[in-house]
Design a protein around this motif. Structure first.
Motif, mmCIF file in Angstrom:
data_model
loop_
_atom_site.group_PDB
_atom_site.id
_atom_site.type_symbol
_atom_site.label_atom_id
_atom_site.label_comp_id
_atom_site.label_asym_id
_atom_site.label_seq_id
_atom_site.Cartn_x
_atom_site.Cartn_y
_atom_site.Cartn_z
ATOM 1 N N LYS A 1 -6.854 28.920 61.768
ATOM 2 C CA LYS A 1 -6.584 27.787 60.886
ATOM 3 C C LYS A 1 -6.817 26.467 61.616
ATOM 4 O O LYS A 1 -7.472 25.560 61.089
ATOM 5 C CB LYS A 1 -5.142 27.885 60.381
ATOM 6 N N ALA A 2 -6.309 26.353 62.829
ATOM 7 C CA ALA A 2 -6.472 25.127 63.612
ATOM 8 C C ALA A 2 -7.942 24.871 63.930
ATOM 9 O O ALA A 2 -8.420 23.734 63.830
ATOM 10 C CB ALA A 2 -5.654 25.213 64.897
ATOM 11 N N TRP B 1 -9.629 23.678 60.795
ATOM 12 C CA TRP B 1 -9.177 22.326 60.460
ATOM 13 C C TRP B 1 -9.894 21.299 61.329
ATOM 14 O O TRP B 1 -10.369 20.275 60.826
ATOM 15 C CB TRP B 1 -7.659 22.210 60.628
ATOM 16 N N HIS B 2 -9.969 21.564 62.631
ATOM 17 C CA HIS B 2 -10.639 20.628 63.540
ATOM 18 C C HIS B 2 -12.133 20.522 63.218
ATOM 19 O O HIS B 2 -12.709 19.422 63.265
ATOM 20 C CB HIS B 2 -10.428 21.023 65.001
ATOM 21 N N ALA C 1 -13.504 21.028 60.247
ATOM 22 C CA ALA C 1 -13.615 20.297 58.980
ATOM 23 C C ALA C 1 -13.421 18.806 59.210
ATOM 24 O O ALA C 1 -14.159 17.977 58.657
ATOM 25 C CB ALA C 1 -12.591 20.826 57.973
ATOM 26 N N LYS C 2 -12.460 18.457 60.036
ATOM 27 C CA LYS C 2 -12.208 17.045 60.341
ATOM 28 C C LYS C 2 -13.410 16.428 61.038
ATOM 29 O O LYS C 2 -13.829 15.312 60.714
ATOM 30 C CB LYS C 2 -10.963 16.891 61.204
ATOM 31 N N TYR D 1 -18.027 22.660 54.608
ATOM 32 C CA TYR D 1 -16.661 22.170 54.446
ATOM 33 C C TYR D 1 -15.854 23.111 53.553
ATOM 34 O O TYR D 1 -14.702 23.435 53.857
ATOM 35 C CB TYR D 1 -16.669 20.758 53.860
ATOM 36 N N MET E 1 -14.844 26.185 55.473
ATOM 37 C CA MET E 1 -13.738 25.880 56.388
ATOM 38 C C MET E 1 -12.420 25.801 55.624
ATOM 39 O O MET E 1 -11.390 26.289 56.089
ATOM 40 C CB MET E 1 -14.005 24.569 57.128
ATOM 41 N N THR E 2 -12.466 25.202 54.454
ATOM 42 C CA THR E 2 -11.278 25.126 53.600
ATOM 43 C C THR E 2 -10.831 26.526 53.188
ATOM 44 O O THR E 2 -9.632 26.820 53.173
ATOM 45 C CB THR E 2 -11.564 24.258 52.358
ATOM 46 N N ILE F 1 -9.014 28.143 56.074
ATOM 47 C CA ILE F 1 -7.662 27.595 56.176
ATOM 48 C C ILE F 1 -6.761 28.214 55.115
ATOM 49 O O ILE F 1 -5.633 28.645 55.423
ATOM 50 C CB ILE F 1 -7.684 26.055 56.061
ATOM 51 N N ASN F 2 -7.239 28.289 53.883
ATOM 52 C CA ASN F 2 -6.429 28.857 52.799
ATOM 53 C C ASN F 2 -6.125 30.333 53.025
ATOM 54 O O ASN F 2 -4.994 30.782 52.805
ATOM 55 C CB ASN F 2 -7.118 28.650 51.450
ATOM 56 N N ASN G 1 -3.493 30.600 55.719
ATOM 57 C CA ASN G 1 -2.175 30.261 55.161
ATOM 58 C C ASN G 1 -1.592 31.428 54.375
ATOM 59 O O ASN G 1 -0.410 31.761 54.518
ATOM 60 C CB ASN G 1 -2.267 29.028 54.261
#
Length: 68
Positions: free
Chosen positions: A12-13, A16-17, A19-20, A39, A42-43, A46-47, A50
């Protein structure tokens, strides 16, 4: 924290990095189609992470309650 959850947190981290960094590189312009697809993936990572963390945490609590 279980090893599984730790791996999910790490994934996830990382997503996130990434995507940022992608958004930062766009510098206020609209993302290209390829960037938007990246993007979105990557989302999705993350989902999914989670959801996996939440499920694993819930299952651990249920297992703990059953042992009591």
């Amino acid at each position: 924290m279980s090893e599984f959850i730790a791996k999910q947190v790490e994934a996830k981290a990382k997503a996130w990095h990434a995507a940022k960094a992608l958004l930062d590189s766009a510098e206020g312009r609209a993302l290209t189609g390829e960037e938007e697809a990246t993007y979105q993936e990557m989302t999705n990572v993350i989902n999914r992470a989670n959801e996996a963390i939440e499920l694993e945490t819930r299952e651990a609590k249920v297992a703990e309650a059953m042992q009591s």
